[in-house]
Enzyme design. Structure first.
Site, PDB file in Angstrom:
ATOM      1  N   GLY A   1       0.816  -1.202   0.000  1.00 47.13           N
ATOM      2  CA  GLY A   1       0.000   0.000   0.000  1.00 47.13           C
ATOM      3  C   GLY A   1       0.850   1.252   0.000  1.00 47.13           C
ATOM      4  CB  SER A   2      -0.081   4.717   0.789  1.00 43.67           C
ATOM      5  OG  SER A   2      -0.500   4.663   2.150  1.00 43.67           O
ATOM      6  CB  VAL A   3       5.027   6.033   1.604  1.00 39.69           C
ATOM      7  CG1 VAL A   3       6.082   6.428   2.636  1.00 39.69           C
ATOM      8  CG2 VAL A   3       5.705   5.511   0.341  1.00 39.69           C
ATOM      9  N   GLY A   4       2.547   6.342   3.513  1.00 37.57           N
ATOM     10  CA  GLY A   4       2.015   6.868   4.763  1.00 37.57           C
ATOM     11  C   GLY A   4       1.362   5.803   5.617  1.00 37.57           C
ATOM     12  N   GLY A   5       0.443   5.041   5.013  1.00 42.01           N
ATOM     13  CA  GLY A   5      -0.246   3.997   5.762  1.00 42.01           C
ATOM     14  C   GLY A   5       0.690   2.893   6.199  1.00 42.01           C
ATOM     15  N   GLY A   6       1.584   2.494   5.298  1.00 43.24           N
ATOM     16  CA  GLY A   6       2.515   1.426   5.625  1.00 43.24           C
ATOM     17  C   GLY A   6       3.490   1.815   6.715  1.00 43.24           C
TER      18      GLY A   6
ATOM     19  CB  CYS B   1       3.804  -1.282  -7.070  1.00 41.30           C
ATOM     20  SG  CYS B   1       3.907  -3.064  -7.331  1.00 41.30           S
TER      21      CYS B   1
ATOM     22  CD  GLU C   1       4.930  -3.864  -3.577  1.00 40.73           C
ATOM     23  OE1 GLU C   1       4.448  -3.061  -4.408  1.00 40.73           O
ATOM     24  OE2 GLU C   1       4.704  -5.076  -3.591  1.00 40.73           O
TER      25      GLU C   1
END
EC number: 1.2.1.4
Length: 510
Positions: A229-234, A289, A253
């Protein structure tokens, strides 16, 4: 129909934005605790289940998915707007991935069995009998991805590799395709029933609240996490996993721009290079991605022709329906923001809401250096071409790049001396190097690496695709001086599993 209440939520028709007529429960910490506790109770027996039985489960799941492929494709098409031909291929990929891990389990290679034979007469101290194998970590949490409703979701690579390792799995379904996840979960549940295995080996939890994922990562019975998923959420979940009283591995990832370096010889040799580039960056509406998010090329007439051709192709692109309204809004906001920056040129295709336009940005190396934010991934059908003054300039820019899933080189033999200077740097920032191709497709096999240094992934020493992904969910255990009768089969002297092992540092099959 209210698309959201306190207890249920609805999927969204990706084409119309309207709620689809099937309610899904909003699971809470209560269901997380129930699922994790049940998974922990079956974890020991599941990790000790013989290889053939676990492999049979994986193959049965694959068959169940294929048997319900029509239902899965129809629902996924509505929820994601992905074309049916793409979804048909994704079902095949998902089933083949499960069968690959069945082969891995049957081979026994994942045990990584190592035997050091004893030498009681060694001086000054006797050498003990030590044998080592890998065992499953325990219950694993998996977060489904938005852009791959099958291959990276309920029965995707994280689930397949974790089950192969002998770990029960709890999936947090993605809100972009809850109906698809539900059908896939039913396939897995049916496979468990056919194989006469406990249902607690797999659980799907659904919900549209962040608290669900946070509760899952925080639960003490969860021993590892897989996330796409996203950088922020991950990153938020990664931090949570490491702040627990018992920190656990978090295999995330997150984001990648997947740089491509095109040398002059390739510009001259490949007349359709721009066509290939645009096809790769717009594949799946740019929601891969592994999309080539930035291209570095030298300031030559051939590069200018490449840019003009790519711009022309972008103008001809059909409008794109993105996976969710949230992804659409984020894409449009980021594209508008980047296009308003100084020193950048942008070309758009035509599109009307709720669809989005494809975009191609062009800038100079000088301006790239002034805007570090341009290295951030924009999820959707866009890419950026950076025109470099010379090879030294290109090599210098490569030193500025953060981690990516892939790095691509286009060149012919006349540029190999310069390419050889670039490769060592690309090895440092990417999990996969691609030569004279495009990174979008990810082969599911034994040698594949789908990962890379942060922010591509949170654990650069692993892969989320391919046979080696199983090792994320395993840890080594050494057995010193245990009687033969108490050793696991993988380490017994007679090698009843007939697996490849290492004995005193040398390969052995006995």
């Amino acid at each position: 129909m209210n698309p959201q209440t306190d207890n249920v939520f609805y999927a969204t028709n990706a084409f119309t934005g309207e709620a689809l007529p099937l309610a899904f429960p909003v699971h809470t910490e209560v269901e997380v605790n129930q699922a994790a506790t049940a998974a922990a109770k079956v974890a020991r027996d599941f990790r000790r289940l013989n290889n053939s039985k676990r492999a049979s489960l994986l193959r049965t799941i694959a068959s169940e998915l294929e048997a319900r492929s029509d239902d899965i494709i129809a629902r996924a098409h509505l929820e994601t707007a992905l074309p049916e031909v793409r979804l048909t291929g994704e079902i095949a990929r998902t089933a083949n991935q499960l069968r690959l891990f069945a082969d891995v389990v049957n081979s026994g290679s994942y045990h990584q069995a190592i035997l050091d034979t004893p030498n009681p007469t060694r001086a000054p101290l006797p050498k003990p009998d030590i044998r080592r194998q890998q065992i499953a970590l325990g219950p694993v949490a998996v977060f489904g991805a938005s852009n791959f409703p099958l291959a990276f979701s309920a029965a995707g690579g994280d689930t397949a590799s974790a089950l192969a390792a002998g770990c029960p799995v709890i999936v947090k379904g993605h809100t972009a395709h809850p109906g698809t996840s539900q059908i896939v979960a039913e396939c897995i549940e049916q496979a468990l029933k056919q194989e006469q295995l406990p249902q607690a080996i797999f659980t799907l939890l659904q919900g549209n609240q962040r608290a669900l994922g946070q509760a899952l990562v925080s639960h003490p019975e969860i021993k590892a996490v897989g996330f796409t998923g996203s950088v922020g959420g991950g990153r938020a979940l990664f931090n949570l996993a490491h702040e627990r009283p018992e920190p656990i591995p978090f295999y995330g990832e997150l984001g990648a721009i997947n740089p491509t370096f095109i040398f002059p010889s390739a510009m001259r040799a490949k007349a359709d290079l721009a066509d290939q580039f645009v096809a790769s960056m717009t594949m799946g509406c740019g929601q891969f991605c592994t999309k080539p998010g930035v291209v570095f090329a030298l300031n030559t007439p051939e590069t200018q022709a490449f840019i003009e051709t790519a711009q022309s192709l972008i103008r001809q692109q059909s409008p794109s329906t993105l996976l969710t309204p949230g992804i659409r809004d984020s894409y449009q906001s980021q594209v508008v923001s980047r296009g308003s920056d100084d020193g950048i040129d942008v070309t758009f295709s035509q599109a009307e809401s709720p669809c989005v336009a494809s975009a191609l940005f062009v800038t100079s190396s000088e301006n790239w250096r002034k805007h570090p934010a341009w290295e951030e991934e924009i999820f959707g059908p866009q890419s950026l071409i950076v025109v470099c003054e010379n090879v030294a300039d290109m090599l210098s820019l490569s030193e500025m790049l953060a981690g990516s899933l892939t790095a691509t080189i286009h060149a012919t033999e006349e540029d190999y001396p310069q390419v050889s200077q670039l490769i060592p740097r690309l090895e440092e920032i990417a999990g996969r190097l691609v030569f004279n191709g495009w990174p979008t497709g990810v082969e599911v096999g034994y040698a594949m690496v789908h990962g890379g240094p942060y922010p591509a992934s949170t654990h650069s020493a692993s892969t989320s695709v391919g046979a080696e992904a199983i090792h994320r969910w395993l840890r080594p255990v050494a057995y010193q001086a245990l009687p033969e009768s108490l050793l696991p089969d993988s380490l017994k002297a007679e090698n009843p599993l007939e697996i490849a092992r290492a004995v005193d540092g040398k390969a052995a099959h006995s």
